[in-house]
Structure formats: C-alpha cells, structure tokens
Enzyme design. Structure first.
Site, PDB file in Angstrom:
ATOM      1  N   LYS A   1      43.996   0.795 -23.564  1.00 26.55           N
ATOM      2  CA  LYS A   1      44.893   1.508 -24.437  1.00 26.55           C
ATOM      3  C   LYS A   1      44.576   3.002 -24.447  1.00 26.55           C
ATOM      4  O   LYS A   1      45.333   3.796 -24.980  1.00 26.55           O
ATOM      5  CB  LYS A   1      44.751   0.963 -25.875  1.00 26.55           C
ATOM      6  CG  LYS A   1      44.859  -0.533 -25.980  1.00 26.55           C
ATOM      7  CD  LYS A   1      44.476  -0.992 -27.423  1.00 26.55           C
ATOM      8  CE  LYS A   1      44.647  -2.491 -27.523  1.00 26.55           C
ATOM      9  NZ  LYS A   1      43.343  -3.163 -27.733  1.00 26.55           N
TER      10      LYS A   1
ATOM     11  N   ASP B   1      33.898   7.163 -16.119  1.00 26.46           N
ATOM     12  CA  ASP B   1      32.492   7.167 -16.512  1.00 26.46           C
ATOM     13  C   ASP B   1      31.672   6.698 -15.311  1.00 26.46           C
ATOM     14  O   ASP B   1      31.424   7.469 -14.388  1.00 26.46           O
ATOM     15  CB  ASP B   1      32.378   6.243 -17.735  1.00 26.46           C
ATOM     16  CG  ASP B   1      31.031   6.274 -18.420  1.00 26.46           C
ATOM     17  OD1 ASP B   1      30.450   7.356 -18.525  1.00 26.46           O
ATOM     18  OD2 ASP B   1      30.563   5.216 -18.873  1.00 26.46           O
TER      19      ASP B   1
ATOM     20  N   ASP C   1      38.156   5.456 -27.877  1.00 20.16           N
ATOM     21  CA  ASP C   1      37.717   4.748 -29.076  1.00 20.16           C
ATOM     22  C   ASP C   1      36.246   4.416 -29.038  1.00 20.16           C
ATOM     23  O   ASP C   1      35.609   4.412 -27.982  1.00 20.16           O
ATOM     24  CB  ASP C   1      38.465   3.407 -29.173  1.00 20.16           C
ATOM     25  CG  ASP C   1      37.948   2.403 -28.139  1.00 20.16           C
ATOM     26  OD1 ASP C   1      38.062   2.697 -26.928  1.00 20.16           O
ATOM     27  OD2 ASP C   1      37.398   1.353 -28.520  1.00 20.16           O
TER      28      ASP C   1
HETATM   29  P1  IMP Z   1      33.874   3.180 -16.230  1.00 17.59           P
HETATM   30  O1  IMP Z   1      34.323   1.910 -15.574  1.00 17.59           O
HETATM   31  O2  IMP Z   1      32.397   3.191 -16.484  1.00 17.59           O
HETATM   32  O3  IMP Z   1      34.316   4.426 -15.466  1.00 17.59           O
HETATM   33  O4  IMP Z   1      34.473   3.236 -17.678  1.00 17.59           O
HETATM   34  C1  IMP Z   1      35.764   3.050 -17.880  1.00 17.59           C
HETATM   35  C2  IMP Z   1      36.163   2.841 -19.318  1.00 17.59           C
HETATM   36  O5  IMP Z   1      35.089   2.828 -20.254  1.00 17.59           O
HETATM   37  C3  IMP Z   1      37.058   3.974 -19.754  1.00 17.59           C
HETATM   38  O6  IMP Z   1      38.381   3.764 -19.333  1.00 17.59           O
HETATM   39  C4  IMP Z   1      36.898   3.898 -21.242  1.00 17.59           C
HETATM   40  O7  IMP Z   1      37.767   2.913 -21.764  1.00 17.59           O
HETATM   41  C5  IMP Z   1      35.486   3.461 -21.440  1.00 17.59           C
HETATM   42  N1  IMP Z   1      34.621   4.635 -21.691  1.00 17.59           N
HETATM   43  C6  IMP Z   1      33.753   5.212 -20.848  1.00 17.59           C
HETATM   44  N2  IMP Z   1      33.148   6.265 -21.407  1.00 17.59           N
HETATM   45  C7  IMP Z   1      33.679   6.372 -22.652  1.00 17.59           C
HETATM   46  C8  IMP Z   1      33.480   7.289 -23.746  1.00 17.59           C
HETATM   47  O8  IMP Z   1      32.683   8.250 -23.688  1.00 17.59           O
HETATM   48  N3  IMP Z   1      34.206   7.064 -24.857  1.00 17.59           N
HETATM   49  C9  IMP Z   1      35.101   6.042 -24.967  1.00 17.59           C
HETATM   50  N4  IMP Z   1      35.339   5.172 -23.974  1.00 17.59           N
HETATM   51  C10 IMP Z   1      34.630   5.332 -22.830  1.00 17.59           C
END
Ligand code: IMP
Ligand code: MG
Length: 177
Positions: free
Chosen positions: A45, A105, A161
């Site tokens: 979302k 991230d 969030d």
């Molecule tokens: P990744 O797969 O580690 O790149 O993370 C992807 C998802 O984790 C993002 O689309 C967010 O929904 C969540 N996420 C990563 N870092 C943050 C943050 O600092 N705040 C909130 N959600 C995060």
C-alpha cells in the site's frame, strides 16, 4: 484510543520538497517516454500517495494497475521471500511498464518483482522509487528513477508505515530507536 507506540523524529522531507521532486520525476518520465504510452504499477500500500501524485505529473497516455505483495518476516526487516497477495488486473505484454514503489531497502522485493514481471514480456520495464536506501542493498538491483536517497533510518509518512500507521502523514519523518 490506541496508545502511540512510536516516537517520531523531526521532518525529513516536507510536503513541498516531496511535491517538487515528484514533479521533476514526472517531467523526466514524460520526456523519456515521449510518444509512448506507459503503464504504472503501484505496489500496495506504500506507493499510494506517490502514485496519485506522480501519475498527474506525467503528460502521456497513462494506465495504472496495482499489485500487493508481502515479504514474510517482521515489520521492519525484509526477508527476501515475496508472496503475491494481489496480482495485476491486466496483461502487460508489449507495454512500457514502470513500477512505482515507496522505498527500496534491501532491494529484494523489487528484484523478485522485476523477475516475475519480465516473464510476461513487457516492451520495457523500469523502476521508479520515491526513496532509496542504498546502504542496505543486498540484491543486485538499481532503480531507474529515484526521488531521494535516505540514510539507514526507519522512514514513515507519505505512504510509508510502521505497523500500518503513519501512512497518512503528508510529510516524511523517521522513527527514533
Ligand atoms: P526491500 O525488499 O528490503 O527493498 O523492502 C521493501 C519494502 O519494505 C518496502 O516496499 C517497504 O514496504 C518496506 N520498507 C523498507 N524500508 C522501510 C522504511 O524505512 N519504512 C517503511 N517501510 C520500509
Ligand atoms: Mg512497500
């Protein structure tokens, strides 16, 4: 009333800073895809505010669709295993697809999604993320359009969030440890 569990820090990006950068990204996409149609895929979302703002800054024929994914694991860490909760409504074959995401991230979610969507043979596939946390990257992936680079902090607001809260903040802040 639920008790507030998190202590937010100062504003990291104001409404005005976000709006200005979103307008720039929209203009850049408009130039890069001149004469073409684009399909924006928002990842639910977190991308909702970014999606509704950027789509109105792209002066092309735009279609939108949404996917919902979840990574198994805790609330502040990505596990790398992605589950598709809602798939696309329409076929993306031969379309110019741009994934619209709130934050990259570890990159594991987008690396997975990119592979998943490429199998459906779009004409092109790019990634547009509002925020990028390059210091945390473990997957071999880069976004094509990046709003802002951020430090390794847990970011909330403007779609992002913690425990499903703070998505409605019009600015971006971060949670104190
Ligand atoms: P990744 O797969 O580690 O790149 O993370 C992807 C998802 O984790 C993002 O689309 C967010 O929904 C969540 N996420 C990563 N870092 C943050 C943050 O600092 N705040 C909130 N959600 C995060
Ligand atoms: Mg997300």
């Amino acid at each position: 009333m639920a008790e507030k569990k998190y202590d937010l820090s100062e504003i990291l990006l104001t409404q005005e800073q976000i709006a200005a950068r979103v307008a720039e990204l929209g203009a850049q996409i408009t130039r890069d895809y001149a004469g073409k149609d684009v399909l924006l895929i928002g990842i639910l979302k977190g991308s909702v505010p970014f999606m509704v703002d950027i789509m109105r800054k792209i002066d092309l024929d735009v279609e939108i669709d949404f996917m919902s994914v979840s990574s198994y694991g805790g609330s502040t860490k990505s596990s790398g295993v992605v589950r598709i909760l809602k798939d696309l409504d329409s076929d993306i074959r031969d379309k110019n697809v741009i994934i619209i995401e709130d934050i990259m991230d570890s990159g594991l979610t987008l690396a997975y999604l990119k592979g998943y969507l490429l199998k459906r043979e779009p004409a092109s596939l790019r990634i547009c993320t509002l925020l990028d946390k390059p210091s945390r990257r473990t997957a071999d992936i880069k976004a094509d359009y990046i709003g802002f680079e951020v430090e390794d902090k847990f970011i909330v607001g403007y779609g992002l969030d913690i425990d499903q809260k703070y998505r409605n903040l019009p600015y971006i802040s971060w949670v104190k440890e």
